[in-house]
Design a protein around this motif. Structure first.
Motif, PDB file in Angstrom:
ATOM      1  N   ASN A  32       0.803  -1.229   0.000  1.00 40.26           N
ATOM      2  CA  ASN A  32       0.000   0.000   0.000  1.00 40.26           C
ATOM      3  C   ASN A  32       0.839   1.283   0.000  1.00 40.26           C
ATOM      4  OD1 ASN A  32       0.892  -0.010   2.571  1.00 40.26           O
ATOM      5  ND2 ASN A  32      -1.112  -0.104   3.574  1.00 40.26           N
ATOM      6  N   SER A  33       2.147   1.147  -0.171  1.00 38.80           N
ATOM      7  CA  SER A  33       2.995   2.353  -0.244  1.00 38.80           C
ATOM      8  C   SER A  33       2.972   2.930  -1.663  1.00 38.80           C
ATOM      9  CB  SER A  33       4.442   1.996   0.123  1.00 38.80           C
ATOM     10  OG  SER A  33       5.295   3.054  -0.275  1.00 38.80           O
ATOM     11  N   PRO A  34       3.000   4.264  -1.786  1.00 38.66           N
ATOM     12  CA  PRO A  34       3.104   4.855  -3.132  1.00 38.66           C
ATOM     13  C   PRO A  34       4.460   4.557  -3.784  1.00 38.66           C
ATOM     14  CG  PRO A  34       3.278   6.547  -1.428  1.00 38.66           C
ATOM     15  CD  PRO A  34       2.928   5.273  -0.720  1.00 38.66           C
ATOM     16  N   ARG A  35       5.395   4.013  -2.971  1.00 38.93           N
ATOM     17  CA  ARG A  35       6.740   3.700  -3.491  1.00 38.93           C
ATOM     18  C   ARG A  35       6.903   2.198  -3.748  1.00 38.93           C
ATOM     19  NH1 ARG A  35       7.003   7.161   0.884  1.00 38.93           N
ATOM     20  NH2 ARG A  35       7.600   9.297   0.328  1.00 38.93           N
ATOM     21  N   TYR A  36       5.803   1.467  -3.717  1.00 32.88           N
ATOM     22  CA  TYR A  36       5.865   0.009  -3.876  1.00 32.88           C
ATOM     23  C   TYR A  36       6.467  -0.374  -5.235  1.00 32.88           C
ATOM     24  CZ  TYR A  36       4.261  -4.769  -4.662  1.00 32.88           C
ATOM     25  OH  TYR A  36       4.217  -6.098  -4.946  1.00 32.88           O
ATOM     26  N   VAL A  79      17.391  -7.113   4.024  1.00 34.39           N
ATOM     27  CA  VAL A  79      15.970  -6.853   4.248  1.00 34.39           C
ATOM     28  C   VAL A  79      15.839  -5.882   5.421  1.00 34.39           C
ATOM     29  CG1 VAL A  79      15.337  -9.154   3.423  1.00 34.39           C
ATOM     30  CG2 VAL A  79      15.526  -8.766   5.858  1.00 34.39           C
ATOM     31  N   GLN A  80      14.880  -4.998   5.297  1.00 36.68           N
ATOM     32  CA  GLN A  80      14.556  -4.060   6.380  1.00 36.68           C
ATOM     33  C   GLN A  80      13.141  -4.387   6.843  1.00 36.68           C
ATOM     34  OE1 GLN A  80      15.524   0.058   5.545  1.00 36.68           O
ATOM     35  NE2 GLN A  80      13.624   0.744   6.499  1.00 36.68           N
ATOM     36  N   LEU A  81      13.008  -4.669   8.129  1.00 38.79           N
ATOM     37  CA  LEU A  81      11.702  -5.048   8.687  1.00 38.79           C
ATOM     38  C   LEU A  81      11.087  -3.808   9.300  1.00 38.79           C
ATOM     39  CD1 LEU A  81      12.921  -8.382  10.306  1.00 38.79           C
ATOM     40  CD2 LEU A  81      11.796  -8.075   8.088  1.00 38.79           C
ATOM     41  N   LEU A 129      16.382   3.700  13.153  1.00 40.64           N
ATOM     42  CA  LEU A 129      15.419   4.438  13.979  1.00 40.64           C
ATOM     43  C   LEU A 129      14.677   5.446  13.117  1.00 40.64           C
ATOM     44  CD1 LEU A 129      17.217   5.079  17.373  1.00 40.64           C
ATOM     45  CD2 LEU A 129      16.093   3.034  16.524  1.00 40.64           C
ATOM     46  N   ASP A 130      13.357   5.287  13.089  1.00 42.31           N
ATOM     47  CA  ASP A 130      12.505   6.141  12.265  1.00 42.31           C
ATOM     48  C   ASP A 130      11.513   6.865  13.171  1.00 42.31           C
ATOM     49  OD1 ASP A 130      11.417   7.262   9.992  1.00 42.31           O
ATOM     50  OD2 ASP A 130      10.678   5.385   9.139  1.00 42.31           O
ATOM     51  N   ALA A 131      10.857   7.878  12.613  1.00 41.32           N
ATOM     52  CA  ALA A 131       9.841   8.611  13.385  1.00 41.32           C
ATOM     53  C   ALA A 131       8.541   7.812  13.413  1.00 41.32           C
ATOM     54  CB  ALA A 131       9.598   9.969  12.740  1.00 41.32           C
ATOM     55  N   GLY A 138       6.164   4.382   7.070  1.00 36.68           N
ATOM     56  CA  GLY A 138       7.456   4.985   6.742  1.00 36.68           C
ATOM     57  C   GLY A 138       7.333   5.972   5.605  1.00 36.68           C
ATOM     58  N   GLY A 139       8.465   6.618   5.294  1.00 36.71           N
ATOM     59  CA  GLY A 139       8.457   7.606   4.225  1.00 36.71           C
ATOM     60  C   GLY A 139       7.579   8.792   4.551  1.00 36.71           C
ATOM     61  N   THR A 140       7.495   9.152   5.833  1.00 39.45           N
ATOM     62  CA  THR A 140       6.530  10.161   6.277  1.00 39.45           C
ATOM     63  C   THR A 140       7.089  11.580   6.238  1.00 39.45           C
ATOM     64  OG1 THR A 140       7.238  10.109   8.585  1.00 39.45           O
ATOM     65  CG2 THR A 140       5.591   8.476   7.911  1.00 39.45           C
ATOM     66  N   GLY A 141       8.408  11.727   6.244  1.00 33.49           N
ATOM     67  CA  GLY A 141       9.011  13.055   6.312  1.00 33.49           C
ATOM     68  C   GLY A 141       9.010  13.640   7.713  1.00 33.49           C
ATOM     69  N   LYS A 142       8.568  12.836   8.673  1.00 36.28           N
ATOM     70  CA  LYS A 142       8.531  13.300  10.075  1.00 36.28           C
ATOM     71  C   LYS A 142       9.885  13.068  10.728  1.00 36.28           C
ATOM     72  CE  LYS A 142       5.297  12.999  13.469  1.00 36.28           C
ATOM     73  NZ  LYS A 142       4.882  12.216  14.539  1.00 36.28           N
ATOM     74  N   GLY A 162      14.046   9.338   9.176  1.00 36.97           N
ATOM     75  CA  GLY A 162      12.924  10.172   9.596  1.00 36.97           C
ATOM     76  C   GLY A 162      13.113  11.635   9.248  1.00 36.97           C
ATOM     77  N   GLY A 163      12.563  12.048   8.130  1.00 38.60           N
ATOM     78  CA  GLY A 163      12.504  13.471   7.790  1.00 38.60           C
ATOM     79  C   GLY A 163      13.838  14.138   7.542  1.00 38.60           C
ATOM     80  N   LEU A 164      14.849  13.362   7.200  1.00 41.49           N
ATOM     81  CA  LEU A 164      16.161  13.985   6.945  1.00 41.49           C
ATOM     82  C   LEU A 164      16.188  14.603   5.549  1.00 41.49           C
ATOM     83  CD1 LEU A 164      18.459  11.225   8.518  1.00 41.49           C
ATOM     84  CD2 LEU A 164      17.891  13.469   9.483  1.00 41.49           C
ATOM     85  N   VAL A 181      22.905   7.062   7.681  1.00 46.13           N
ATOM     86  CA  VAL A 181      21.627   7.767   7.602  1.00 46.13           C
ATOM     87  C   VAL A 181      20.776   7.163   6.484  1.00 46.13           C
ATOM     88  CG1 VAL A 181      22.412   9.968   8.566  1.00 46.13           C
ATOM     89  CG2 VAL A 181      22.702   9.536   6.110  1.00 46.13           C
ATOM     90  N   ASP A 182      19.470   7.373   6.609  1.00 50.36           N
ATOM     91  CA  ASP A 182      18.522   6.850   5.630  1.00 50.36           C
ATOM     92  C   ASP A 182      17.554   7.973   5.271  1.00 50.36           C
ATOM     93  OD1 ASP A 182      16.702   4.333   4.637  1.00 50.36           O
ATOM     94  OD2 ASP A 182      15.483   5.863   5.602  1.00 50.36           O
ATOM     95  N   LEU A 183      17.365   8.199   3.985  1.00 48.94           N
ATOM     96  CA  LEU A 183      16.465   9.280   3.559  1.00 48.94           C
ATOM     97  C   LEU A 183      15.527   8.788   2.465  1.00 48.94           C
ATOM     98  CD1 LEU A 183      19.551  10.645   3.871  1.00 48.94           C
ATOM     99  CD2 LEU A 183      18.217  12.692   3.456  1.00 48.94           C
ATOM    100  N   SER A 184      14.334   9.350   2.465  1.00 57.00           N
ATOM    101  CA  SER A 184      13.415   9.047   1.369  1.00 57.00           C
ATOM    102  C   SER A 184      12.719  10.321   0.885  1.00 57.00           C
ATOM    103  CB  SER A 184      12.400   7.986   1.793  1.00 57.00           C
ATOM    104  OG  SER A 184      11.580   7.680   0.693  1.00 57.00           O
ATOM    105  N   SER A 185      11.652  10.747   1.596  1.00 55.47           N
ATOM    106  CA  SER A 185      10.866  11.874   1.070  1.00 55.47           C
ATOM    107  C   SER A 185      11.656  13.181   0.994  1.00 55.47           C
ATOM    108  CB  SER A 185       9.604  12.068   1.905  1.00 55.47           C
ATOM    109  OG  SER A 185       9.928  12.289   3.258  1.00 55.47           O
ATOM    110  N   GLY A 186      12.690  13.307   1.800  1.00 60.88           N
ATOM    111  CA  GLY A 186      13.493  14.543   1.808  1.00 60.88           C
ATOM    112  C   GLY A 186      14.326  14.719   0.551  1.00 60.88           C
TER     113      GLY A 186
END
Ligand SMILES: O=C(O)c1ccccc1NCC(=O)[C@H](O)[C@H](O)COP(=O)(O)O
Length: 214
Positions: A32-36, A79-81, A129-131, A138-142, A162-164, A181-186
């Motif tokens: 259900n992620s838009p990034r699926y 894999v990331q759980l 560690l995510d927000a 995930g991928g919330t930008g928070k 988380g929001g980086l 570090v891990d970034l997505s929406s940023g």
């Protein structure tokens, strides 16, 4: 420093992002992620990448059999759980996939919740560690409350997520000391469409931090 860019959907962007300096790329296997992305799409992206780039599938609450099948079919290295997987689940997954990196993501709600990290370090290679967001995994930008993480020093490597963004990464890394570090929406234009200019700015900021520290 390890830098994972997550939520890649286009093979040509994975090559460009790896060339800019990412050491790991994340592919979202949560329907259900838009990034699926499908196993077929992941395999196409992984096939074009240099062998030194970690390719991580992001899962939430799938069975060990389902995760193992996707890993085997796609050529992922890790894999990331990102769901509610228990330490015992991580242990079982480790038995099923002994040569695959296991990253357990924790969506941190409070300082007490942070203590649960210790329950996982024996069974996983890396923590992330995510927000916490009540509706989205995930991928919330928070962003997380970084002050909570100032003393965080688990018995395994860990990634800050988380929001980086290129704009706040310096402030974050001045406060906490993760292994990566891990970034997505940023670093995106829209979910799943990475903005290569933002990715380039991120690596520029990270280079400045390294120069300041050397
Ligand atoms: O990114 C998603 O759409 C996603 C969906 C379901 C589970 C996990 C997901 N992303 C996991 C990641 O590793 C993200 O990079 C992480 O949540 C940070 O995202 P952001 O706050 O946008 O940088």
């Amino acid at each position: 420093m390890r830098v994972k860019i997550c939520g890649i959907t286009q093979p040509q962007q994975s090559i460009a992002i790896a060339s800019l300096g990412a050491t790991a790329l994340g592919f979202i296997c949560v329907p259900n992620s838009p990034r699926y992305v499908t196993t077929y799409q992941i395999r196409a992206a992984v096939a074009e990448l240099p062998a030194n780039i970690d390719t991580i599938g992001v899962f939430a609450n799938l069975s060990i059999a389902e995760i193992s099948q996707i890993v085997a079919d796609s050529g992922l290295t890790g894999v990331q759980l990102h769901g509610d997987e228990s330490p015992d689940f991580c242990y079982q997954l480790r038995q099923a996939l002994p040569n695959i990196e296991i990253i357990k993501a924790l969506r941190i709600r409070s300082l007490e919740h942070l203590d649960t990290a210790d329950d996982y370090t024996e069974y996983v290679d890396t923590l992330l560690l995510d927000a916490y967001h009540p509706q989205q995994l995930g991928g919330t930008g928070k962003t997380l409350d970084w002050t909570m993480l100032e003393q965080f020093n688990p018995n395994c490597p860990w990634l800050l997520a988380g929001g980086l963004t290129a704009d706040n990464i310096v402030e974050a890394l001045n406060q906490v000391n993760p292994s990566g570090v891990d970034l997505s929406s940023g670093v995106e234009r829209t979910p799943g469409d990475k903005d290569l200019d933002k990715v380039a700015l991120l690596f520029h900021s990270l280079k400045n931090i390294e120069l300041l520290r050397s």
